[in-house]
Design an enzyme around this catalytic site. Structure first.
Site, mmCIF file in Angstrom:
data_model
loop_
_atom_site.group_PDB
_atom_site.id
_atom_site.type_symbol
_atom_site.label_atom_id
_atom_site.label_comp_id
_atom_site.label_asym_id
_atom_site.label_seq_id
_atom_site.Cartn_x
_atom_site.Cartn_y
_atom_site.Cartn_z
ATOM 1 N N ASP A 124 0.931 -1.166 -0.089
ATOM 2 C CA ASP A 124 -0.017 0.102 0.050
ATOM 3 C C ASP A 124 0.976 1.379 -0.118
ATOM 4 O O ASP A 124 2.069 1.096 0.356
ATOM 5 C CB ASP A 124 -0.822 -0.121 1.041
ATOM 6 C CG ASP A 124 -1.536 1.119 1.446
ATOM 7 O OD1 ASP A 124 -2.317 1.649 0.599
ATOM 8 O OD2 ASP A 124 -1.599 2.019 2.617
ATOM 9 N N LYS A 169 -8.047 -5.205 -3.501
ATOM 10 C CA LYS A 169 -6.661 -5.370 -3.350
ATOM 11 C C LYS A 169 -6.550 -6.947 -3.283
ATOM 12 O O LYS A 169 -5.344 -7.375 -4.086
ATOM 13 C CB LYS A 169 -6.016 -4.548 -2.316
ATOM 14 C CG LYS A 169 -5.876 -2.965 -2.290
ATOM 15 C CD LYS A 169 -4.983 -2.383 -1.394
ATOM 16 C CE LYS A 169 -5.104 -0.971 -1.695
ATOM 17 N NZ LYS A 169 -4.304 -0.357 -0.632
ATOM 18 N N ASP A 174 -0.192 5.174 0.828
ATOM 19 C CA ASP A 174 -0.471 6.159 1.926
ATOM 20 C C ASP A 174 -0.456 5.420 3.186
ATOM 21 O O ASP A 174 -1.405 4.464 3.521
ATOM 22 C CB ASP A 174 -1.670 6.819 1.417
ATOM 23 C CG ASP A 174 -1.707 7.608 0.218
ATOM 24 O OD1 ASP A 174 -0.859 8.584 0.161
ATOM 25 O OD2 ASP A 174 -2.554 7.232 -0.666
ATOM 26 N N ASN A 205 -9.161 -0.897 3.514
ATOM 27 C CA ASN A 205 -9.096 -1.536 2.224
ATOM 28 C C ASN A 205 -7.876 -2.388 1.853
ATOM 29 O O ASN A 205 -7.640 -2.918 0.834
ATOM 30 C CB ASN A 205 -9.058 -0.301 1.121
ATOM 31 C CG ASN A 205 -7.822 0.714 1.539
ATOM 32 O OD1 ASN A 205 -7.344 0.743 2.515
ATOM 33 N ND2 ASN A 205 -7.345 1.309 0.180
ATOM 34 N N ASP A 217 -2.299 -0.938 5.956
ATOM 35 C CA ASP A 217 -2.684 0.018 7.138
ATOM 36 C C ASP A 217 -4.030 0.321 7.521
ATOM 37 O O ASP A 217 -4.483 0.547 8.300
ATOM 38 C CB ASP A 217 -1.813 1.160 7.333
ATOM 39 C CG ASP A 217 -2.414 2.253 6.379
ATOM 40 O OD1 ASP A 217 -2.493 1.984 5.214
ATOM 41 O OD2 ASP A 217 -2.573 3.494 6.966
ATOM 42 N N THR A 274 -2.502 0.045 -4.676
ATOM 43 C CA THR A 274 -3.091 1.532 -4.015
ATOM 44 C C THR A 274 -4.516 1.577 -4.414
ATOM 45 O O THR A 274 -5.038 1.077 -5.488
ATOM 46 C CB THR A 274 -2.238 2.619 -4.097
ATOM 47 O OG1 THR A 274 -2.666 3.828 -3.711
ATOM 48 C CG2 THR A 274 -2.015 2.623 -5.933
ATOM 49 N N GLY A 275 -5.119 2.459 -3.668
ATOM 50 C CA GLY A 275 -6.441 2.952 -4.017
ATOM 51 C C GLY A 275 -6.393 4.283 -4.941
ATOM 52 O O GLY A 275 -7.272 4.669 -5.622
#
Length: 274
Positions: free
Chosen positions: A8, A196, A10, A222, A219, A42-43
């Site tokens: 991930d 994910k 962020d 998601n 973290d 990532t989103g």
């Protein structure tokens, strides 16, 4: 042996200053030199990832990226899509229905723009624009191509507004979408097969890898299913409790080189992991 690391961005890869620290950079470079696939997961859309891919030298025919919370898996060298889960105007109209009922801001994202259909652009749409480097296009619903497709949609508003909305989402809406809370002010709405974890599993399958050979680091909510999927699921020290409870290993925070600590400990086996 770990052969793929899905990370991930962020709150995980980057610190609170939005930087990849030297120790994290060095650990991922060494992992890649050992033949390990390093995949940012990532989103964010691709434009919001490009700078980090460049910084880590992850733009080659052997490199991959997972964007939009698993809606898209691409080769970074060619841009070729390996997995894609899109959404339609029907989904966008449902988002607008909830806006009308609960006053919640929302937007939709394709591979070029962030679309806001309402006269009022919420401040968290501007935050997303600044975060991912994509322009906002303000466009009423009736001006879209009926065949338009989107990679993801997001309710973006104050935490208390989202918390009022969530219990009121219909069973049908929840059954037909993958809904994830990626930040207190972001509730992401995805194709039901987009996540994910699903994307990492699909990529691992294409590469001939077993889940036991995959490390996933994250973290937030998601990141849940990719951490559940991985043979080595890693929670950041700054992760929410739900993610820490699922993880095989809890590393240090994103301001304490957490990704490097996990990679050094479980991939590189260096003495620098303390």
């Amino acid at each position: 042996m770990i052969k793929l690391i899905a990370i991930d961005i962020d709150g995980t890869l980057i610190n609170s200053k939005h930087e990849i620290t030297p120790r994290v950079h060095a650990a991922l470079t060494k992992a890649k030199e050992q033949g390990v696939y390093v995949v940012l997961c990532t989103g964010r859309p691709l434009p919001g990832v490009q700078g980090y891919l460049n910084e880590l030298n992850l733009i080659n025919d052997r490199d991959f990226v997972i964007t939009y919370n698993g809606s898209l898996v691409q080769k970074t060298g060619t841009g070729e899509s390996l997995v894609r889960f899109g959404m339609t105007m029907d989904d966008l109209k449902l988002m607008d229905d909830y806006h009308q009922q609960y006053g919640v801001h929302y937007h939709a994202i394709d591979e070029k723009n962030i679309y806001v259909t309402t006269p009022d652009i919420g401040k968290y749409s501007y935050m997303e624009r600044d975060l991912v480097g994509m322009p906002i296009v303000q466009q009423p619903l009736d001006q879209f191509d009926p065949n338009a497709t989107f990679s993801k949609m997001m309710f973006v508003d104050e935490p208390e507004i989202l918390e009022n909305l969530i219990p009121n989402l219909s069973d049908s809406f929840k059954e037909n979408h993958n809904i994830v809370r990626s930040m207190p002010v972001y509730l992401e709405v995805l194709h039901p097969q987009a996540s994910k974890g699903h994307a990492v599993a699909k990529l691992a399958e294409l590469l001939g890898l077993d889940a036991s050979e995959v490390m996933c680091i994250g973290d937030q909510g998601n990141d849940r299913d990719m951490i559940e999927y991985a043979g080595m699921g890693v929670a950041m020290g700054n992760a929410i409790d739900e993610i820490k409870e699922l993880a095989n290993f809890i590393t240090t925070t994103n301001d304490e080189d957490g990704v490097a600590v996990a990679v050094e400990t479980h991939v590189l086996n260096t003495e620098n992991s303390l």
